[in-house]
Design an enzyme around this catalytic site. Structure first.
Site, PDB file in Angstrom:
ATOM      1  N   LEU A  59      -4.714 -17.031  -5.974  1.00 46.66           N
ATOM      2  CA  LEU A  59      -4.399 -15.630  -5.729  1.00 46.66           C
ATOM      3  C   LEU A  59      -3.436 -15.578  -4.554  1.00 46.66           C
ATOM      4  O   LEU A  59      -3.549 -16.371  -3.615  1.00 46.66           O
ATOM      5  CB  LEU A  59      -5.663 -14.823  -5.386  1.00 46.66           C
ATOM      6  N   ASP A  60      -2.498 -14.638  -4.583  1.00 44.00           N
ATOM      7  CA  ASP A  60      -1.616 -14.458  -3.444  1.00 44.00           C
ATOM      8  C   ASP A  60      -2.427 -14.157  -2.196  1.00 44.00           C
ATOM      9  O   ASP A  60      -3.519 -13.562  -2.271  1.00 44.00           O
ATOM     10  CB  ASP A  60      -0.656 -13.283  -3.687  1.00 44.00           C
ATOM     11  N   ARG A  61      -1.895 -14.543  -1.062  1.00 46.71           N
ATOM     12  CA  ARG A  61      -2.603 -14.306   0.203  1.00 46.71           C
ATOM     13  C   ARG A  61      -3.054 -12.843   0.366  1.00 46.71           C
ATOM     14  O   ARG A  61      -4.195 -12.600   0.753  1.00 46.71           O
ATOM     15  CB  ARG A  61      -1.718 -14.727   1.381  1.00 46.71           C
ATOM     16  N   ARG A 163       2.748  -8.045  -9.562  1.00 50.35           N
ATOM     17  CA  ARG A 163       3.545  -7.353  -8.545  1.00 50.35           C
ATOM     18  C   ARG A 163       4.986  -7.163  -9.013  1.00 50.35           C
ATOM     19  O   ARG A 163       5.590  -6.093  -8.821  1.00 50.35           O
ATOM     20  CB  ARG A 163       3.493  -8.131  -7.231  1.00 50.35           C
TER      21      ARG A 163
END
Length: 241
Positions: A59-61, A163
């Site tokens: 997962l993205d930060r 996103r």
């Protein structure tokens, strides 16, 4: 700040794998742009469990939510194969700018972000709108502004796919400092003390690497995510964890 072990909540564990609720702002592992001294989920979970853990997806930060790690090399190989073959079902919640259509499919060709001349790959995300609010706060010549809560199901796993898809569809995620709308991000910081990306991984489903039975795991959005929804007056039934 809570202790690291309290930030990372284990939601499922057996001898083959562990699933945790990753907080927004925590990287999965150190390396690349991450400082060697930063608190990373992989290293923290390893210390919590006292054993090696194997990442099988990421997962993205700034994204919070459910993350699965394997506990054996065999489980890592099995789960990694399921992800590569797009056999894993995932669901996310996102708060986005504007009134997004009730349901639809987002698709486009995406190039790897770190490869200017990299191969374009097809990507697809299905979604439906869970809630929508209009608030009487002007922005420029517009007398009010509208926001939608969206449930998304990515069918491919390109880098930052959700996103990038929502940006290309003119409904960027609130709090996205890379692909978002700076004016709306500032408004949410000032009006709702929203300091995070409003994207959360809430569900994952896959075949258990040992039993072969389908395992469905889910988590509600974290408290900081739900707080913003409540302040907006959204009535979606999302319990805080």
């Amino acid at each position: 700040m809570e202790a690291e072990s309290e930030q990372i909540k284990i939601i499922y564990k057996d001898e083959e794998l562990v699933a945790v609720h990753k907080p927004s702002g925590m990287p999965v592992h150190r390396g690349g742009r991450e400082s060697a001294s930063c608190t990373a989920l992989l290293q923290t979970l390893r210390d919590m469990l006292g054993r090696h853990v194997y990442p099988v997806h990421r997962l993205d930060r700034p994204t919070s939510g459910i993350l699965v790690m394997a506990l054996t090399p065999e489980a890592a190989s099995n789960l990694g194969g399921q992800f590569r073959r797009h056999e894993v079902d995932k669901a996310y919640l996102a708060l986005v700018r504007g009134q997004i259509p009730l349901r639809g499919v987002l698709s486009r060709f995406l190039r790897p972000e770190d490869e200017k001349n990299g191969l374009l790959r097809f990507s697809i995300t299905r979604y439906h709108r869970a809630d929508c609010v209009e608030i009487p706060v002007p922005m420029g010549r517009v007398p009010s502004r509208c926001y939608s809560l969206v449930e998304l199901h990515p069918e491919t796993g390109r880098s930052r796919q959700i996103r990038r898809h929502l940006k290309s569809f003119s409904h960027p995620i609130i709090g996205d400092t890379t692909y978002g709308d700076g004016r709306h991000n500032r408004f949410f910081r000032e009006a709702f003390d929203c300091q995070r990306l409003m994207l959360a991984a809430t569900l994952i489903s896959f075949l258990h690497p040992h039993s072969g039975h389908r395992l469905h795991l889910s988590v509600p959005p974290s408290a900081d995510f739900c707080r913003v929804l409540v302040q907006l007056g959204m009535e979606a039934d999302w319990a805080q964890d």
